[in-house]
Structure formats: C-alpha cells, structure tokens
Design an enzyme around this catalytic site. Structure first.
Site, mmCIF file in Angstrom:
data_model
loop_
_atom_site.group_PDB
_atom_site.id
_atom_site.type_symbol
_atom_site.label_atom_id
_atom_site.label_comp_id
_atom_site.label_asym_id
_atom_site.label_seq_id
_atom_site.Cartn_x
_atom_site.Cartn_y
_atom_site.Cartn_z
ATOM 1 N N TRP A 1 -15.828 8.223 16.240
ATOM 2 C CA TRP A 1 -14.373 8.008 16.508
ATOM 3 C C TRP A 1 -13.934 7.593 14.953
ATOM 4 O O TRP A 1 -14.535 6.845 14.410
ATOM 5 C CB TRP A 1 -13.967 6.957 17.562
ATOM 6 C CG TRP A 1 -12.703 6.469 17.367
ATOM 7 C CD1 TRP A 1 -12.321 5.352 16.710
ATOM 8 C CD2 TRP A 1 -11.497 6.980 18.067
ATOM 9 N NE1 TRP A 1 -10.949 5.212 16.935
ATOM 10 C CE2 TRP A 1 -10.552 6.180 17.803
ATOM 11 C CE3 TRP A 1 -11.493 7.735 19.147
ATOM 12 C CZ2 TRP A 1 -9.108 6.101 18.265
ATOM 13 C CZ3 TRP A 1 -10.025 7.982 19.588
ATOM 14 C CH2 TRP A 1 -9.007 7.178 19.120
ATOM 15 N N MET A 2 -12.669 8.055 14.901
ATOM 16 C CA MET A 2 -11.927 7.622 13.493
ATOM 17 C C MET A 2 -10.617 7.321 14.141
ATOM 18 O O MET A 2 -9.725 7.945 14.712
ATOM 19 C CB MET A 2 -12.027 8.694 12.323
ATOM 20 C CG MET A 2 -11.221 7.883 11.275
ATOM 21 S SD MET A 2 -11.403 9.226 9.853
ATOM 22 C CE MET A 2 -10.418 10.704 10.603
ATOM 23 N N ASP B 1 -6.854 4.498 12.109
ATOM 24 C CA ASP B 1 -6.119 4.232 10.811
ATOM 25 C C ASP B 1 -6.870 4.479 9.472
ATOM 26 O O ASP B 1 -8.054 3.848 9.344
ATOM 27 C CB ASP B 1 -5.819 2.734 10.893
ATOM 28 C CG ASP B 1 -5.120 2.651 12.123
ATOM 29 O OD1 ASP B 1 -5.051 3.395 13.146
ATOM 30 O OD2 ASP B 1 -4.424 1.479 12.426
ATOM 31 N N TRP C 1 -10.087 -4.582 11.523
ATOM 32 C CA TRP C 1 -9.126 -3.778 11.784
ATOM 33 C C TRP C 1 -8.378 -3.407 10.348
ATOM 34 O O TRP C 1 -8.814 -3.558 9.405
ATOM 35 C CB TRP C 1 -8.094 -4.336 12.878
ATOM 36 C CG TRP C 1 -8.821 -4.425 14.349
ATOM 37 C CD1 TRP C 1 -9.963 -3.816 14.722
ATOM 38 C CD2 TRP C 1 -8.111 -4.754 15.618
ATOM 39 N NE1 TRP C 1 -10.209 -3.942 16.097
ATOM 40 C CE2 TRP C 1 -9.132 -4.612 16.688
ATOM 41 C CE3 TRP C 1 -7.013 -5.532 15.769
ATOM 42 C CZ2 TRP C 1 -8.638 -4.969 17.874
ATOM 43 C CZ3 TRP C 1 -6.765 -5.935 17.045
ATOM 44 C CH2 TRP C 1 -7.441 -5.703 17.902
ATOM 45 N N ASP D 1 4.214 0.556 18.335
ATOM 46 C CA ASP D 1 3.181 0.539 19.135
ATOM 47 C C ASP D 1 3.720 1.144 20.511
ATOM 48 O O ASP D 1 2.748 1.666 21.218
ATOM 49 C CB ASP D 1 2.498 -0.982 19.289
ATOM 50 C CG ASP D 1 1.283 -0.981 20.080
ATOM 51 O OD1 ASP D 1 0.429 -0.080 20.232
ATOM 52 O OD2 ASP D 1 0.954 -2.235 20.714
#
Length: 584
Positions: A125-126, A128, A187, A340
């Site tokens: 997974w990737m 931002d 993050w 968001d």
C-alpha cells in the site's frame, strides 16, 4: 494524511452466531409447497420483467454508478470477466444491481496494470506523497507506506530518489513508527530547506493514544546525497493540538515560509465546530519551539476537515516557480486543502498579508472547497515543492485508483503517484493555476502518431488506429463551435459521459476494446453560466460500460440471492425447508 482511506477494512457483512443459539426447529419439507410455488412464480415474472427492460434500455444503464467494492464469496460460479483478451481490466465494470464486484484476477492482468512511468512501490500500500525535495543532484520522494500489506495500516515513510523525476531508486525506509509520539503511524509531512543547507522535516505522528501531534526529523548526514539516515528530534512532539481542537483532526504540516520579521511560519489543517475547514498558523525561529498565531490563515464554513494543506506563491507574470518564502508585488498565493469529507483536492488563488498572516481569496464564490479542484479525477493529498535546481514548482498527487480492498490484496499492491507536474499561474484567466507534466517525461516517448483535422460530429465516435498500446502519452487540441443561442446549464462531471449539454461532452475514449463494450471516457464538458460565460469541466468516467452478458449474469446472481432470502422468509413464517435442503 488520509486517515479513512477507501480501502480500509469494514465490519463483517454478517451477524455473528449467538453464544447460546436456540434449538433448531423440526422442519416440515412439503407443508408450505404452495408458498414456495408462489415465490417461484414471482421470481420468474421478475426475471422476465427485468430482462425485457434491460434489452430496451441497455445503452443508458451506465449512468451514475459507484466504484466497485468487494463481494463476499458466493456458492454459485462466476463468469469469466470480460476484456481479458484485449488486456483490459474488468475492474471498471460494476454489477448492474450492486456495487459489490469480485474479479477473477490473473498474473498477466496484475503485470499489465503495473505502471511504466508513474511512481509506485515494488509492492504493498501507498498513499500521500511526503516531503519532496531536491538535494545534491537527487530528487527525493517520501510516501505513506504499509510495509506489511496492500491495504492501509502500519504507516511508514517509504523513500525513493531520482535524477530525472522519472526513473526511481528505492531506498530503505526513512522513518518507521517506533516512538510513543508516532507509534500509530508516521503520517504526512513536508520538508523545509534552510538557507544554510539544513533540512527540516515536520510530520504528523499518531501517538499511542491516537492523538495527532507534529514531530521534527532531520538528516543524520547532510553530506549524503541520498539522505538515507534520518534522526527524530529527541524532544518530540514539537506541536500538540491547541485547546479547542479535536485531537484526531490536527495534521499535515506544510513547508515553512519566512515572514518579513525573519521568523518561519507553517500552517496545519484542522476544523472548527465539526464543519468549518481551517488552516492554523504557527511561528518558529528554530523549528523546535512554536507559537500559535492568533486567528487562522483562512477558514471556509461547510467544507469539513482540511488535511494536506498546501500554501505557496506564484508569479503573476513569470515562467518559473517561486521559493515558498517569496512575497511582494506581482505575486499571488495558492491555498489548497484536501477535503476529508469528499476526498477531493480544492484550491483558490488569493492575496497573502505577511504582516497579519491572513489569506484572502480573489473570488469568494470560488473559495477553497467550494470552487476549483486541483484535479477532477481520482486524485488526493497533493503536495508541491520548489525545485531550486530548475526554478520550478513541482506538484505530486496520490492516485487512489478504483480497486477494492480484496483486489488490492490479490494484486499485492495499491495506488500510484501522479506524473510530477510543473505549476504556474494562469495569467490569461487570472483565476487558476496551469499544470503540465515535467519536461523530463518527454524522454520516454519512443515513437509518435499524429492525427490532424479530425471532425467529431454530435454523438459520433471516430476510431484512431494507433496499434496495440498499454501506455500512451496523449496530446490533444480541440476546437468547438460556439452556439449563438445559449442557456444556463447545470452540468458537471457527476453525471458521467452520457449526460449531454449544448457544447458537449467531447474527448477521448481510452482503454477500450474493439466493440466499445469496455472503455474509459476522458472528456471536456463546457457549460454556459448565468454570467453568460463558458466554464469547462475536465472529467473522467469510471463507470462505463456494462455489457448485456454482464447484466444478465448480475440478474441471475441477484435472483439467486433473492431466492435464498425469500425461502428463508417462507421457512421463518411456515417452518418450510428450502428445496436445496430436502433434495429437490
């Protein structure tokens, strides 16, 4: 930082059995035969009605479909997906009755879907892009990464470098979640290059109590052009959520810019009163201590949480990018936020006052979150950086695709980054930015085919013979005839390519098979506004197309599901066993 990605796990689609189930009832197989017969007659009538309607209205059945999500395994067999022979993925063909689709993936299809020149990790997974920068001859891209799976989680900073923004070398992880202040995820963050050559990396950490805090990291060795080793500041976090701010809605610090007083500023996304998107401004002189400035850089009611805020200057008349600290005459500022609530990147152009640290949009009717989007496709969490090597402002963005979580696990990877784009101010319109793929992309062009003076009439499709291709770089120019008698139209991208307006849509059909039973429209839609001007939407339609075979298969599957439900209902009322339990 997208903290609620589309591929995260959902609750189980069933009700768990109770710890002490009640005793099973004795079933009387044939006492309710009349009820079952009536149900069968009803189902047959329903099948005939649906098939008849589907044959009459099939061309219009591709409108307004949701992206596909995984479907639980059924006991009945599934048909082979279409398009495999043409090398076309079936993932863009949701079932007519349901947005829950499962696919018969093959290794060949996995290989075909790997990109040629968009950046993506080798696996997993990737999301931002993080902290892009140029250092000692190398472009650095960090990115949100799960080293353990093809779905979101255990977020770590992946790291890759390139000399041309096209060909990438994978490096060891830059940062992993290993302290209390980021144990639930390293993050999204941004890099700031100081005049003395130092690099300050601010990022959001999710703490052991899931509080979002801002942390500082820096290279262990600035003489290393690859910046392989990173050190986390011993006294992290450097910023904690201020009073009145939700502790799980405070993230994604921007690149810092220097104010006229010689101190640095950053802005961080948040929200107020659950619905007002805001960007808070902090001031620092050393990147270890911060002061929250009074008020906000900007706020827009009704836009919800702002994440991945970006803030940078653009020259009104100029062909090069500007350092993030630039301000003064002839400069506008772009404020961008990733919403968001909608998973869309919105921006606006306005004026920044470096004394009051307030930003004002040029057009309040097209403010952040209610006006222009950075991209109208599947695109999110974008971030720019100033390339001091070529005096460009370069834009990265995350493409979160349309695959389901189940399919991503089957593939073993998920998501790509956009081709990096150069960003400039559009001095012709004065209202938006111009984006164009970096010129390095042209080095990948091995051959070309040109078509000129192609006339596309209303409702027509003109095929272009380009041979077999799975990667294309398409350059297209369109001229349209403006209709003299115009009226106000309320069209956009949401209706897909089948919605017709006076001026469109028109564009390209790509990833298409010979029969056009599978295709992806990429199109323009000009619309007339109440002000008497034409606005143009640039759209992609992921919902096209459902073939009649797919439609009938989905009907059959749904009828079987309905049959199960009705028989269980009959059993619940009459105590009649379904026929598959009595040997019919």
């Amino acid at each position: 930082m997208d903290t609620n990605p589309s591929h995260t796990s959902s609750d189980p689609p069933y009700t768990p059995l109770p710890d002490n189930p009640s005793p099973a009832r004795i079933r009387r197989p044939f006492n309710g035969f009349a009820a079952i017969l009536a149900s069968l007659i009803f189902l047959l009538s329903l099948v005939a009605l649906i098939i008849n309607q589907s044959q009459e209205s099939l061309p219009e059945q591709n409108q307004n479909r949701s992206p596909s999500t995984p479907r639980p395994t059924e006991s009945f067999s599934k048909p082979e997906p279409r398009g495999v022979a043409q090398g076309v993925s079936p993932k863009s063909n949701p079932s007519f009755f349901s947005d829950k689709v499962s696919y018969n993936w093959t290794n060949a299809m996995f290989s075909w879907q790997r990109t040629a020149y968009h950046f993506q990790p080798e696996k997993n997974w990737m999301n931002d892009p993080d902290g892009p920068l140029f250092h000692k001859g190398w472009y650095h891209l960090f990115y949100q990464y799960n080293p353990d799976s093809a779905v979101w989680g255990n977020i770590t900073w992946g790291h890759a470098v390139s000399t041309d923004l096209i060909h990438w070398l994978y490096l060891p992880f830059a940062m992993v979640p290993d302290h209390w202040y980021d144990i639930n995820g390293v993050w999204t963050g941004s890099a700031t290059l100081l005049p003395d050559g130092q690099i300050m990396m601010l990022y959001t950490g999710s703490t052991n109590e899931s509080v979002q805090v801002q942390n500082l990291a820096y290279p262990a060795n600035l003489s290393d052009p690859l910046l392989i080793d990173w050190v986390k500041y011993p006294n992290n976090p450097v910023i904690t959520p201020p009073n009145g701010t939700e502790t799980d809605e405070f993230r994604d610090p921007t690149t810092a810019w220097m104010g006229p007083d010689g101190t640095w500023r950053i802005t961080i996304g948040s929200r107020h009163n659950k619905s007002v998107g805001i960007s808070l401004v902090y001031q620092t002189s050393n990147f270890t201590t911060y002061e929250l400035l009074e008020g906000v850089l900007h706020a827009v009611p009704g836009t919800g949480m702002w994440e991945c805020v970006d803030f940078y200057p653009v020259a009104i008349n100029g062909s090069t990018g500007l350092d993030t600290s630039a301000h003064g005459a002839g400069i506008k500022h772009v404020l961008k936020a990733s919403l968001d609530d909608t998973k869309r990147d919105h921006y606006a152009i306005g004026v920044y006052d470096p004394v009051t640290d307030k930003w004002t949009p040029d057009n309040p009717k097209e403010d952040v979150g209610i006006g222009l989007q950075v991209d109208y496709g599947r695109y999110y969490a974008s971030k720019t950086f100033y390339d001091q090597n070529t005096q460009r402002r370069i834009l990265w963005g995350w493409i979160n695709e349309t695959d389901t979580e189940t399919d991503d696990l089957d593939k073993g990877w998920a998501s790509v980054q956009t081709i990096p784009r150069k960003v400039l101010y559009d001095n012709k319109t004065g209202t938006n930015i111009l984006q164009w793929p970096v010129e390095e992309i042209e080095s990948l062009r091995l051959r070309s085919t040109a078509f000129t003076e192609i006339v596309v009439g209303p409702g027509s499709v003109v095929p272009l013979d380009i041979g077999q291709a799975t990667q294309l770089d398409i350059f297209a120019e369109f001229e349209i005839e403006i209709i003299s008698e115009t009226k106000h139209e309320k069209y956009g991208c949401s209706g897909g390519a089948v919605d017709r307006s006076a001026l469109g849509p028109f564009g390209l059909l790509v990833v298409a098979d010979q029969t056009l039973s599978e295709l992806t429209p990429i199109f323009f839609r000009p619309v007339n506004t109440t002000e008497g001007i034409v606005e143009t939407y640039f759209c992609a339609d992921e919902t096209r197309f459902v073939s009649q075979i797919d439609l009938l298969n989905s009907i059959t599957e749904k009828i079987l599901i309905y049959a199960h439900s009705i028989y269980e209902l009959v059993y619940g009322v009459f105590g009649v066993a379904p026929p598959w339990e009595v040997g019919w």
